[in-house]
Design a protein around this motif. Structure first.
Motif, PDB file in Angstrom:
ATOM      1  N   SER A 192      40.904  40.345  45.883  1.00 35.64           N
ATOM      2  CA  SER A 192      40.460  40.258  47.280  1.00 35.64           C
ATOM      3  C   SER A 192      40.547  38.811  47.779  1.00 35.64           C
ATOM      4  N   ASP A 206      46.383  45.844  49.933  1.00 31.52           N
ATOM      5  CA  ASP A 206      45.015  45.357  49.752  1.00 31.52           C
ATOM      6  C   ASP A 206      44.050  46.065  50.707  1.00 31.52           C
ATOM      7  N   ILE A 228      40.857  48.383  49.658  1.00 29.33           N
ATOM      8  CA  ILE A 228      39.508  48.068  50.143  1.00 29.33           C
ATOM      9  C   ILE A 228      38.924  49.280  50.876  1.00 29.33           C
ATOM     10  N   HIS A 280      34.113  42.752  48.529  1.00 28.16           N
ATOM     11  CA  HIS A 280      35.546  42.597  48.822  1.00 28.16           C
ATOM     12  C   HIS A 280      35.757  41.733  50.056  1.00 28.16           C
ATOM     13  N   VAL A 332      37.570  38.083  50.457  1.00 27.68           N
ATOM     14  CA  VAL A 332      38.675  37.800  51.389  1.00 27.68           C
ATOM     15  C   VAL A 332      38.380  36.503  52.140  1.00 27.68           C
TER      16      VAL A 332
END
Length: 197
Positions: free
Chosen positions: A96, A140, A144, A159, A163
């Motif tokens: 992440s 991604d 998520i 997550h 990020v």
């Protein structure tokens, strides 16, 4: 997750964390996503280093490589430390954070008018974002969302925080190692790129 809280050495607990406490579905999903993210991140860093070297900024290119590796190691250690403290398992914080880094790096290419070959452009339409970056960010996002549906809310929060962590690392990197020489170029996204006199 609670299985990684069991008594044992730090090495055993770390093994449990990295092996998702034996959950084969999580292992498959997360290690696949991690490998894709790390491969694309390596491509991006190598491209950035090539651009810097083409501008005779060899020291900056080398420092960027070291910073990138140290940042990745720091995120890995953060993931392990977090899970040792909380009793969680996994590597999703790592991929992440890589996703956040890629998202921020993609944005930098667009803002600074860099083309695929590393040259500056006077036309924003010449800018090419690596398709593998876009594909990785889509992957991604899908993973998520999958975990947002199938896991506890705290997983999605973790997550999204990761990020942000990755984007912050990218912005720090851009501050320390500018991709374009700010003394000679104007990089305002609303203005075509021109040399200063």
């Amino acid at each position: 997750m609670d299985e990684c809280n069991a008594n044992g050495t730090i090495l055993n607990k770390t093994g449990c964390i990295l092996a998702y406490a034996g959950n084969s579905t999580d292992i498959l999903i997360n290690y696949f996503v991690f490998l894709i993210n790390i491969a694309v991140a390596v491509i991006v860093v190598l491209r950035q280093r090539k651009q810097l070297r083409s501008r005779n900024k060899h020291d900056v290119a080398n420092a960027l490589g070291v910073f990138s590796v140290c940042s990745l190691i720091g995120v890995i250690l953060f993931q392990i430390g977090l899970c040792l403290g909380l009793g969680c398992s996994g590597i999703s914080i790592i991929w992440s954070a890589l996703a956040g880094w890629l998202l921020s790096e993609r944005r930098d290419y667009s803002e600074n008018f860099l083309t695929a070959d590393g040259s500056e452009s006077s036309n924003r339409d010449d800018v090419i974002v690596l398709p593998e970056v876009i594909a990785t960010l889509v992957l991604d996002s899908a993973v998520i969302m999958y975990y947002a549906i199938t896991s506890e809310v705290i997983t999605t929060v973790a997550h999204l925080c990761a990020v942000i962590l990755g984007a912050t690392i990218s912005r720090s990197s851009l501050s320390l190692f500018p991709r374009i020489d700010s003394d000679t170029l104007i990089t305002d996204p609303s203005t075509p790129l021109v040399a200063r006199e």
